[in-house]
Scaffold this active site. Structure first.
Site, PDB file in Angstrom:
ATOM      1  N   ASP A 107       0.837  -1.194   0.000  1.00 55.98           N
ATOM      2  CA  ASP A 107       0.000   0.000   0.000  1.00 55.98           C
ATOM      3  C   ASP A 107       0.881   1.257   0.000  1.00 55.98           C
ATOM      4  O   ASP A 107       1.680   1.441  -0.904  1.00 55.98           O
ATOM      5  CB  ASP A 107      -0.956  -0.082   1.199  1.00 55.98           C
ATOM      6  CG  ASP A 107      -2.043   0.968   1.201  1.00 55.98           C
ATOM      7  OD1 ASP A 107      -3.051   0.769   0.509  1.00 55.98           O
ATOM      8  OD2 ASP A 107      -1.874   1.989   1.893  1.00 55.98           O
ATOM      9  N   HIS A 272      -7.089  -7.069   0.858  1.00 55.54           N
ATOM     10  CA  HIS A 272      -5.996  -6.107   0.679  1.00 55.54           C
ATOM     11  C   HIS A 272      -4.837  -6.359   1.635  1.00 55.54           C
ATOM     12  O   HIS A 272      -3.676  -6.181   1.271  1.00 55.54           O
ATOM     13  CB  HIS A 272      -6.559  -4.701   0.891  1.00 55.54           C
ATOM     14  CG  HIS A 272      -5.550  -3.603   0.788  1.00 55.54           C
ATOM     15  ND1 HIS A 272      -4.825  -3.352  -0.356  1.00 55.54           N
ATOM     16  CD2 HIS A 272      -5.143  -2.672   1.706  1.00 55.54           C
ATOM     17  CE1 HIS A 272      -4.036  -2.305  -0.160  1.00 55.54           C
ATOM     18  NE2 HIS A 272      -4.204  -1.888   1.086  1.00 55.54           N
TER      19      HIS A 272
END
Length: 292
Positions: A107, A272
């Site tokens: 991320d 994620h």
């Protein structure tokens, strides 16, 4: 007590004027640096770091502006540029005795890792990016109603004031929202770790917003300059991502191929937070990368 990575030593390492990073270090062998994402801290790597420490020196910092690392005021718009944060990473590795190191990021940490690889190719031997596109590509592919998934990018790109107040007034709900909707397996983030993430984010609203704001402006400018100059990642690169490229209507592998010639692009079946939801898959991918 805030959770820690078992068996790792914790220290504060100065990396720039007035900026020190909180870092966990464990293991011995060829070094690898692991950079966390949003809205997390270095703890997201706890499973992966413990495995890699069997035969690597594993360096796991909180990024500037996050966790227990320093959070300088953004005085010039570049305090949280990925170029600045990448320089932190190189300074951290050197302070720990490593001129060259492998680098993996998730991320936000992946954006820092990408910029570090572009700016410091002699230092980064291998690079892994987990579940993100390079900054410039992220902004280029978001459009229409599909861009709703990135509403936070637009919110935190606004001028200083409003986003900080909105987020600060409902910090646990805001940051908790992403921990909830981005995970397919809530049990992968246990209650004590979730509480640590929320507490760290609650105390870092201003710096987190500054990080995102930089990505809407100075980071895009830096990526654009590299694209125009033909600057690419020169080291072996591994990309792990969910199947959101197809879902959102673009070819993620092709996007990455424009930045990296030696590319291993893999799709993983999890949410994620893959280092917590599928740590064995992440460890295998990183070990395969390090063997290239």
């Amino acid at each position: 007590m805030t959770p820690r990575i078992d068996g790792f030593e914790y220290r504060r390492v100065p990396v720039a004027d007035g900026v020190a990073l909180n870092v966990a270090v464990g293991g011995a062998g060829r070094p690898i640096v692991l950079l966390h994402g949003f809205p997390q801290t270095h703890l997201m790597w706890r499973h992966v770091a413990a495995d890699l420490a069997a035969d690597h020196t594993v360096i796991v910092p909180d990024l500037r502006g996050y966790g227990d690392s320093d959070k300088p005021a953004d005085t010039d718009g570049r305090t949280y540029a990925k170029r600045t944060m990448g320089a932190d990473v190189v300074a951290l590795a050197r302070a720990l005795g490593h001129e060259r190191f492998a680098l993996a990021g998730h991320d936000r940490g992946a954006l820092v890792a990408i910029r570090t690889g572009l700016d410091h190719p002699a230092a980064v031997t291998h690079l892994a990016s987990l579940d993100v596109l390079p900054t410039l590509d992220t902004w280029e592919v978001m459009h229409g109603t599909t861009a709703a998934v990135g509403f936070h990018l637009y919110l935190m790109a606004q001028p200083p004031g409003l986003p900080e107040r909105l987020i600060g007034n409902s910090a646990d709900e805001f940051f908790g929202h992403f921990l909830d909707i981005w995970s397919r397996n809530p049990e992968a983030i246990p209650a004590d770790v979730r509480a640590a993430y929320l507490a760290a984010s609650r105390g870092a609203v201003t710096s987190i917003v500054a990080d995102y704001r930089a990505s809407a402006f100075v980071d895009v400018a830096d990526d654009t300059a590299d694209r125009e100059a033909g600057n690419r990642l020169r080291m072996p690169v591994t990309v792990l991502q969910q199947d959101w490229g197809a879902a959102l209507g673009f070819d993620a592998k092709a996007r990455w191929g424009a930045w990296a010639s030696d590319l291993d692009h893999r799709t993983v079946s999890c949410g994620h937070f893959m280092a917590e939801e599928a740590p064995a898959d992440v460890v295998k991918a990183l070990r395969d990368l390090l063997a290239r």
